[in-house]
Design a protein around this motif. Structure first.
Motif, short mmCIF file in Angstrom:
data_model
loop_
_atom_site.label_atom_id
_atom_site.label_comp_id
_atom_site.label_asym_id
_atom_site.label_seq_id
_atom_site.Cartn_x
_atom_site.Cartn_y
_atom_site.Cartn_z
N CYS A 1 0.83 -1.20 0.00
CA CYS A 1 0.00 0.00 0.00
C CYS A 1 0.87 1.25 0.00
CB CYS A 1 -0.93 0.00 1.21
SG CYS A 1 -2.21 -1.28 1.14
N ASP A 2 0.28 2.32 -0.52
CA ASP A 2 0.98 3.60 -0.61
C ASP A 2 0.66 4.51 0.57
OD1 ASP A 2 2.10 3.32 -3.47
OD2 ASP A 2 -0.02 2.83 -3.68
N TYR A 3 -0.47 4.28 1.21
CA TYR A 3 -0.87 5.11 2.36
C TYR A 3 -1.76 4.27 3.25
CZ TYR A 3 -1.90 9.47 4.86
OH TYR A 3 -1.98 10.45 5.82
N VAL A 4 -1.43 4.22 4.54
CA VAL A 4 -2.16 3.37 5.49
C VAL A 4 -2.59 4.21 6.70
CG1 VAL A 4 -2.06 1.35 7.01
CG2 VAL A 4 -0.88 1.32 4.80
N VAL A 5 -3.87 4.17 7.00
CA VAL A 5 -4.41 4.78 8.22
C VAL A 5 -4.82 3.65 9.15
CG1 VAL A 5 -6.15 6.29 9.22
CG2 VAL A 5 -5.26 6.78 6.93
N ALA A 6 -4.35 3.68 10.38
CA ALA A 6 -4.67 2.63 11.35
C ALA A 6 -5.34 3.24 12.57
CB ALA A 6 -3.40 1.90 11.78
N SER A 7 -6.18 2.46 13.21
CA SER A 7 -6.78 2.90 14.47
C SER A 7 -5.78 2.69 15.60
CB SER A 7 -8.06 2.13 14.75
OG SER A 7 -7.75 0.79 15.14
N ALA A 8 -6.00 3.38 16.69
CA ALA A 8 -5.15 3.19 17.86
C ALA A 8 -5.26 1.77 18.39
CB ALA A 8 -5.53 4.19 18.95
N ALA A 9 -6.35 1.08 18.03
CA ALA A 9 -6.57 -0.29 18.49
C ALA A 9 -5.99 -1.32 17.52
CB ALA A 9 -8.07 -0.55 18.65
N ALA A 10 -5.38 -0.89 16.44
CA ALA A 10 -4.85 -1.83 15.45
C ALA A 10 -3.68 -2.62 16.02
CB ALA A 10 -4.41 -1.08 14.20
N ARG A 11 -3.60 -3.89 15.64
CA ARG A 11 -2.51 -4.76 16.08
C ARG A 11 -2.04 -5.58 14.87
NH1 ARG A 11 -3.00 -1.63 19.39
NH2 ARG A 11 -3.13 -1.85 21.67
N PHE A 12 -0.74 -5.59 14.66
CA PHE A 12 -0.14 -6.21 13.49
C PHE A 12 0.77 -7.36 13.91
CE2 PHE A 12 -0.87 -1.72 13.03
CZ PHE A 12 -1.47 -1.58 11.79
N THR A 13 0.59 -8.51 13.29
CA THR A 13 1.46 -9.64 13.62
C THR A 13 1.57 -10.58 12.42
OG1 THR A 13 1.84 -11.45 15.19
CG2 THR A 13 -0.43 -11.01 14.58
N THR A 14 2.75 -11.20 12.29
CA THR A 14 3.01 -12.12 11.18
C THR A 14 3.56 -13.43 11.76
OG1 THR A 14 5.18 -11.07 10.91
CG2 THR A 14 3.43 -10.29 9.49
N PRO A 15 2.68 -14.34 12.14
CA PRO A 15 3.09 -15.56 12.85
C PRO A 15 3.50 -16.72 11.95
CG PRO A 15 0.71 -15.47 12.74
CD PRO A 15 1.21 -14.22 12.06
N PHE A 16 4.05 -16.43 10.76
CA PHE A 16 4.36 -17.49 9.81
C PHE A 16 5.35 -18.50 10.37
CE2 PHE A 16 3.47 -13.63 7.26
CZ PHE A 16 2.36 -14.07 6.60
N VAL A 17 6.49 -18.02 10.84
CA VAL A 17 7.56 -18.92 11.28
C VAL A 17 7.11 -19.73 12.49
CG1 VAL A 17 9.92 -19.04 12.15
CG2 VAL A 17 9.37 -17.50 10.26
N GLY A 18 6.31 -19.14 13.37
CA GLY A 18 5.80 -19.88 14.52
C GLY A 18 4.92 -21.05 14.12
#
Length: 250
Positions: A116-133
């Motif tokens: 994406c070129d522009y991202v707006v997130a809420s204060a409640a947003a949570r980002f995680t990438t659990p691929f290797v796990g």
């Protein structure tokens, strides 16, 4: 097309909303196909100047539907054609991409934002990438895009160690442009999309191409990751991780 993805055009903006709130917008093959078609359709629709990605309140996208991953492992497959169509559509999309992220963004819910070129997130947003796990590897050309965006050490922490990020953390590494209250996320993202759509389109296209580089490079990395993903999905590590995950769900 599927009712689990809502596609509508708002002036020069194509809004793609993942609409499976009961599963926190975990993506199915049909949902990937619908979003891929919506993205590729912008190539011939000159009226569309920008694309906005959105989810449901409290859940942008919980990643791939794990039941489909489990079935792919049982069938000796990896990322299916629908997933790859969507990822390639992201790589080759020539319209600017804006995202409105509220709540969970897991797996591909995070890695798609790298396109994406522009991202707006809420204060409640949570980002995680659990691929290797899960015994897997990252996808969506994230192994190329994340180090470029945030540096290799931060990319390693996110993609390999699976360290979660809140909105402020995501903003600090460049994954998020702006943070808003949950009720205002989509409004701010739409305002950004309208601002982009009002700019001279050919100048936007040329500038974006130079900023992003060649899409073939992204497509090549997507395919390389998919090869590793297929191999890892059949591995004892992944099978044990998935067995443990589904045992906890019972």
């Amino acid at each position: 097309m599927t009712s689990l993805v809502d596609i509508r055009d708002d002036g020069g903006i194509r809004v793609m909303r993942m609409n499976r709130p009961d599963k926190k917008n975990a993506l199915t093959a049909a949902m990937y196909d619908a979003m891929a078609a919506a993205l590729t359709g912008t190539r011939t629709d000159q009226a569309i100047r920008c694309v906005m990605l959105a989810g449901a309140p409290g859940a942008f996208c919980a990643g791939n539907d794990l039941d489909e991953f489990r079935q792919a492992a049982a069938d000796g497959e990896g990322l299916n054609d629908s997933v790859l169509r969507f990822l390639h559509a992201l790589a080759y999309c020539e319209r600017p991409l804006v995202a409105a992220v509220d709540g969970l963004a897991i797996g591909v819910g995070t890695t798609m934002l790298l396109h994406c070129d522009y991202v707006v997130a809420s204060a409640a947003a949570r980002f995680t990438t659990p691929f290797v796990g899960l015994g897997l590897v990252p996808e969506a050309a994230s192994t190329l895009l994340a180090p470029r965006l945030m540096g290799p050490r931060r990319a390693f922490a996110m993609l390999v160690m699976g360290e979660p990020l809140d909105a402020a953390g995501a903003q600090s590494i460049g994954l998020v442009n702006a943070i808003a209250d949950s009720a205002e996320v989509e409004g701010q993202a739409l305002a950004a999309a309208r601002k982009i759509a009002a700019l001279p389109p050919e100048a936007v296209l040329a500038s974006r191409r130079m900023i992003r580089g060649e899409p073939e490079e992204l497509a090549e990395r997507i395919d390389l990751e998919a090869d590793f993903f297929r191999e890892r999905l059949q591995s004892p590590e992944a099978q044990a991780a998935f067995a443990a995950f589904f045992a906890r769900k019972k």
